[in-house]
Each structure stands twice: as structure tokens, then as C-alpha cells.
Design an enzyme around this catalytic site. Structure first.
Site, mmCIF file in Angstrom:
data_model
loop_
_atom_site.group_PDB
_atom_site.id
_atom_site.type_symbol
_atom_site.label_atom_id
_atom_site.label_comp_id
_atom_site.label_asym_id
_atom_site.label_seq_id
_atom_site.Cartn_x
_atom_site.Cartn_y
_atom_site.Cartn_z
ATOM 1 N N ARG A 167 -55.769 -16.519 41.645
ATOM 2 C CA ARG A 167 -56.350 -16.657 42.996
ATOM 3 C C ARG A 167 -55.986 -18.007 43.609
ATOM 4 O O ARG A 167 -55.797 -18.115 44.818
ATOM 5 C CB ARG A 167 -57.874 -16.471 42.930
ATOM 6 C CG ARG A 167 -58.249 -14.991 42.781
ATOM 7 C CD ARG A 167 -59.667 -14.808 42.306
ATOM 8 N NE ARG A 167 -60.649 -15.318 43.217
ATOM 9 C CZ ARG A 167 -61.818 -15.828 42.850
ATOM 10 N NH1 ARG A 167 -62.148 -15.896 41.573
ATOM 11 N NH2 ARG A 167 -62.651 -16.262 43.746
ATOM 12 N N ARG B 97 -69.006 -12.813 38.522
ATOM 13 C CA ARG B 97 -68.008 -11.952 39.152
ATOM 14 C C ARG B 97 -66.823 -11.713 38.223
ATOM 15 O O ARG B 97 -66.375 -12.625 37.545
ATOM 16 C CB ARG B 97 -67.513 -12.600 40.459
ATOM 17 C CG ARG B 97 -68.483 -12.408 41.605
ATOM 18 C CD ARG B 97 -68.144 -13.224 42.815
ATOM 19 N NE ARG B 97 -66.721 -13.240 43.163
ATOM 20 C CZ ARG B 97 -66.225 -13.845 44.236
ATOM 21 N NH1 ARG B 97 -67.044 -14.479 45.070
ATOM 22 N NH2 ARG B 97 -64.942 -13.836 44.490
ATOM 23 N N ARG C 79 -70.021 -20.126 38.286
ATOM 24 C CA ARG C 79 -70.647 -19.396 39.409
ATOM 25 C C ARG C 79 -71.382 -18.150 38.930
ATOM 26 O O ARG C 79 -70.882 -17.389 38.132
ATOM 27 C CB ARG C 79 -69.577 -18.981 40.420
ATOM 28 C CG ARG C 79 -70.127 -18.019 41.479
ATOM 29 C CD ARG C 79 -69.334 -18.013 42.731
ATOM 30 N NE ARG C 79 -67.989 -17.489 42.574
ATOM 31 C CZ ARG C 79 -67.077 -17.499 43.560
ATOM 32 N NH1 ARG C 79 -67.384 -17.997 44.734
ATOM 33 N NH2 ARG C 79 -65.883 -17.005 43.336
ATOM 34 N N LYS D 207 -67.561 -22.258 50.180
ATOM 35 C CA LYS D 207 -67.634 -21.599 51.492
ATOM 36 C C LYS D 207 -68.883 -20.720 51.612
ATOM 37 O O LYS D 207 -69.622 -20.816 52.580
ATOM 38 C CB LYS D 207 -66.382 -20.731 51.743
ATOM 39 C CG LYS D 207 -65.075 -21.506 51.729
ATOM 40 C CD LYS D 207 -63.891 -20.610 52.038
ATOM 41 C CE LYS D 207 -63.692 -19.501 51.006
ATOM 42 N NZ LYS D 207 -63.368 -19.985 49.648
ATOM 43 N N ARG E 102 -57.246 -15.087 55.919
ATOM 44 C CA ARG E 102 -56.766 -15.622 54.652
ATOM 45 C C ARG E 102 -55.252 -15.714 54.608
ATOM 46 O O ARG E 102 -54.676 -16.022 53.580
ATOM 47 C CB ARG E 102 -57.242 -14.719 53.529
ATOM 48 C CG ARG E 102 -58.204 -15.418 52.573
ATOM 49 C CD ARG E 102 -58.413 -14.471 51.443
ATOM 50 N NE ARG E 102 -59.110 -14.972 50.315
ATOM 51 C CZ ARG E 102 -60.422 -15.027 50.180
ATOM 52 N NH1 ARG E 102 -61.215 -14.710 51.168
ATOM 53 N NH2 ARG E 102 -60.943 -15.425 49.040
HETATM 54 P P1 ADP Z 1 -63.944 -16.674 47.029
HETATM 55 O O1 ADP Z 1 -65.329 -16.870 47.605
HETATM 56 O O2 ADP Z 1 -63.904 -16.990 45.589
HETATM 57 O O3 ADP Z 1 -62.891 -17.372 47.810
HETATM 58 P P2 ADP Z 1 -64.126 -14.057 48.223
HETATM 59 O O4 ADP Z 1 -65.481 -13.570 47.867
HETATM 60 O O5 ADP Z 1 -63.943 -14.617 49.596
HETATM 61 O O6 ADP Z 1 -63.643 -15.110 47.134
HETATM 62 O O7 ADP Z 1 -63.054 -12.923 48.042
HETATM 63 C C1 ADP Z 1 -62.978 -12.135 46.856
HETATM 64 C C2 ADP Z 1 -61.780 -11.210 46.952
HETATM 65 O O8 ADP Z 1 -61.930 -10.305 48.067
HETATM 66 C C3 ADP Z 1 -60.437 -11.887 47.210
HETATM 67 O O9 ADP Z 1 -59.834 -12.366 46.009
HETATM 68 C C4 ADP Z 1 -59.638 -10.742 47.828
HETATM 69 O O10 ADP Z 1 -59.207 -9.806 46.857
HETATM 70 C C5 ADP Z 1 -60.689 -10.048 48.699
HETATM 71 N N1 ADP Z 1 -60.709 -10.616 50.073
HETATM 72 C C6 ADP Z 1 -61.727 -11.299 50.667
HETATM 73 N N2 ADP Z 1 -61.395 -11.659 51.916
HETATM 74 C C7 ADP Z 1 -60.143 -11.198 52.136
HETATM 75 C C8 ADP Z 1 -59.226 -11.255 53.236
HETATM 76 N N3 ADP Z 1 -59.549 -11.886 54.379
HETATM 77 N N4 ADP Z 1 -58.020 -10.656 53.089
HETATM 78 C C9 ADP Z 1 -57.685 -10.021 51.960
HETATM 79 N N5 ADP Z 1 -58.483 -9.944 50.891
HETATM 80 C C10 ADP Z 1 -59.701 -10.514 50.958
HETATM 81 P P1 ADP Z 2 -66.471 -20.055 47.671
HETATM 82 O O1 ADP Z 2 -67.245 -19.099 48.564
HETATM 83 O O2 ADP Z 2 -65.681 -21.052 48.463
HETATM 84 O O3 ADP Z 2 -65.636 -19.343 46.659
HETATM 85 P P2 ADP Z 2 -69.081 -20.647 46.469
HETATM 86 O O4 ADP Z 2 -69.937 -21.015 47.624
HETATM 87 O O5 ADP Z 2 -69.260 -19.299 45.876
HETATM 88 O O6 ADP Z 2 -67.517 -20.919 46.847
HETATM 89 O O7 ADP Z 2 -69.282 -21.770 45.348
HETATM 90 C C1 ADP Z 2 -68.629 -21.703 44.073
HETATM 91 C C2 ADP Z 2 -69.573 -22.239 42.979
HETATM 92 O O8 ADP Z 2 -69.746 -23.648 43.187
HETATM 93 C C3 ADP Z 2 -70.981 -21.637 42.999
HETATM 94 O O9 ADP Z 2 -71.422 -21.509 41.672
HETATM 95 C C4 ADP Z 2 -71.824 -22.668 43.745
HETATM 96 O O10 ADP Z 2 -73.168 -22.654 43.298
HETATM 97 C C5 ADP Z 2 -71.131 -23.971 43.370
HETATM 98 N N1 ADP Z 2 -71.189 -24.990 44.426
HETATM 99 C C6 ADP Z 2 -71.024 -24.820 45.764
HETATM 100 N N2 ADP Z 2 -71.118 -26.004 46.414
HETATM 101 C C7 ADP Z 2 -71.327 -26.945 45.472
HETATM 102 C C8 ADP Z 2 -71.509 -28.371 45.497
HETATM 103 N N3 ADP Z 2 -71.495 -29.061 46.650
HETATM 104 N N4 ADP Z 2 -71.686 -28.990 44.318
HETATM 105 C C9 ADP Z 2 -71.709 -28.303 43.164
HETATM 106 N N5 ADP Z 2 -71.544 -26.971 43.068
HETATM 107 C C10 ADP Z 2 -71.361 -26.300 44.207
#
Ligand code: ADP
Ligand code: ADP
Length: 216
Positions: free
Chosen positions: A170, A159, A127, A13, A88
Site C-alpha cells: 500500500r 483490518r 491500528r 486521515k 487517490r
Molecule cells: P487507509 O486509511 O489505510 O489509507 P482506506 O481505508 O482509505 O485506507 O482504504 C482502504 C482500501 O480501500 C484501499 O487500499 C483501496 O483498496 C480502497 N480504496 C479506498 N479509497 C479508494 C480510492 N479513492 N480509489 C481506489 N481505491 C480506494
Molecule cells: P489513515 O486513515 O490515514 O490510514 P488512521 O486515522 O486510521 O490513518 O490512523 C492510523 C493509526 O494511527 C490508528 O491506529 C490511529 O489510532 C493512529 N493514530 C492516528 N493519529 C495518531 C497520532 N497523532 N498519534 C498516534 N497515533 C495516531
């Protein structure tokens, strides 16, 4: 264009949000990034959020919604936005719908990034994030041999919540609380699924093709 990205942690995302928002010239609003900026800045919001984030739980709705409401009220979000990581759960989605309605706005489209669990775990395990510009990298897929950002020279970090145990939790939280959003938005008739496997650029292309019919 008012867009939401949903998908499990690690679906890509944040990565896709950078490109899609830039292609559409709209601000990318990532709740995870805003929380992390508050944690690094040592704000009260950051201190509260950190206890939940470290466990891989959702930050309480009240706090999250107030933060998003303030952000969406800013000038740059009036003609469109891309939400990454919000809503979420179904209650956040309902509040978002009502909030936009009060402002005479509606969501145009919700993109669901679809990948299987195995790929999600691989993506999260590798990541790395730049501490300076926030760009997202992957040790294996981007062939990162050092921990320096190729875009700005900043130092990369892993992270805290990408540790294996937290990742597992998660993913459970996603299944229980976030996955029901898919049927919520199917009923609203604004959900489109995008295959999020394969190279980053291909996923961006698929996402842009899915968005095109909804552009004004
Ligand atoms: P990922 O990209 O791995 O899905 P995020 O960076 O979006 O994770 O979120 C990291 C953490 O921030 C989540 O595990 C949660 O604790 C918090 N968080 C982010 N967005 C929300 C939301 N919309 N509601 C509640 N908690 C959130
Ligand atoms: P999210 O926000 O949904 O948690 P991220 O954008 O942070 O996901 O991506 C998670 C990990 O996967 C990062 O290390 C990113 O570089 C990698 N990644 C994202 N898209 C791709 C893809 N199409 N192929 C391989 N790796 C990817």
C-alpha cells in the site's frame, strides 16, 4: 467548506476526519469506510472491491468514482464535505474537479497530513477499528489492553490489509499513484501541508488553524 484529506496510509486521515468534520459540521466521506461497509454487507460492489483491497491495490476508478458521485449528490453534502481517501490518483482528482464544476462547486482546500514512513508503519501495525461504531484506536498509543471499544463497547478488529506485507504494498501504491496528487493540488493552489506527528489533539489543532483562513 469543501475539503480533501491526503496523506499516506496510517497518516491519521480517518482519525482527524472524525474531529475536523464534526468541528465544521460537514459530513465525513471516507471511501475506505464505504467499501468496507459494502464488503461486510456482501453487496456486489463489496465483492468486487474486496479483491483489490485484500491485495492493497486501488479499486478501479470507474467503480470508485461512480460511488463517490452518488454520495456527493446526497442532500447532506450540498453545503460542504470532507473527503477522506478520495481522490487517490490524478485521474480521480480531475474527474472530481470536473464533477464539482458541473454542479457549480469547487474545492476550498486540500490538507496534506505529513508523517515519515517509520511512524506510518508503527501506526498501521497497531491500528484497531471498532466493528460497531467504526472508531479508530491504536494498541500502543491508546494503551488498549482489551479489544473492546471504550466509546461504545463494540469489539475491535484488525483490518486484513494492515498485515505487514500488504502495508508495504500500500505504501508503494501511495508513492506511485497518490503522491503525485500533491503537485497536482499545489498547481491548483489549494494545498496546505500539516505536520501530522505528535498527539492527535495537537494535529487537529494544527489542521483547524490551517483551515481557518479558508472559511467563508
Ligand atoms: P487507509 O486509511 O489505510 O489509507 P482506506 O481505508 O482509505 O485506507 O482504504 C482502504 C482500501 O480501500 C484501499 O487500499 C483501496 O483498496 C480502497 N480504496 C479506498 N479509497 C479508494 C480510492 N479513492 N480509489 C481506489 N481505491 C480506494
Ligand atoms: P489513515 O486513515 O490515514 O490510514 P488512521 O486515522 O486510521 O490513518 O490512523 C492510523 C493509526 O494511527 C490508528 O491506529 C490511529 O489510532 C493512529 N493514530 C492516528 N493519529 C495518531 C497520532 N497523532 N498519534 C498516534 N497515533 C495516531
Amino acid at each position: 467548506m469543501r475539503l480533501v484529506l491526503v496523506g499516506p496510509p496510517g497518516a491519521g486521515k480517518g482519525t482527524q476526519a472524525q474531529y475536523i468534520a464534526s468541528n465544521l459540521s460537514i459530513p465525513k466521506i471516507s471511501t475506505g469506510d464505504i467499501f468496507r461497509a459494502n464488503v461486510s454487507g456482501g453487496t456486489e460492489l463489496g465483492k468486487l472491491a474486496k479483491t483489490y483491497m485484500d491485495r492493497g491495490d486501488l479499486v478501479p476508478d470507474e467503480v470508485t468514482i461512480a460511488m463517490v458521485r452518488d454520495r456527493l449528490a446526497e442532500d447532506d453534502a450540498q453545503d460542504g464535505f470532507l473527503l477522506d481517501g478520495f481522490p487517490r490518483n490524478v485521474s480521480q482528482a480531475e474527474v472530481l474537479r470536473d464533477m464539482l464544476k458541473d454542479w457549480g462547486q469547487t474545492l476550498d482546500l486540500v490538507l496534506e497530513l505529513v508523517v515519515d514512513d517509520e511512524e506510518v508503519v508503527r501506526r498501521l501495525a497497531g491500528r484497531r477499528t471498532c466493528s460497531q461504531c467504526g472508531r479508530i484506536w491504536h494498541v500502543e498509543f491508546d494503551d488498549k489492553k482489551d479489544d473492546i471499544c471504550d466509546a461504545c463497547g463494540g469489539r475491535l478488529f484488525q483490518r486484513d490489509d494492515d498485515k505487514e506485507e500488504t502495508v508495504r504494498h500500500r505504501l508503494e501504491v501511495y508513492q506511485e499513484q497518490t503522491a503525485p496528487l500533491v503537485s497536482f493540488y499545489v498547481e491548483e493552489d489549494i494545498l496546505v501541508g500539516v505536520d501530522a506527528t505528535g498527539p492527535v489533539e495537537e494535529v487537529t489543532q494544527r489542521a483547524m488553524e490551517a483551515i481557518r483562513p479558508y472559511m467563508g
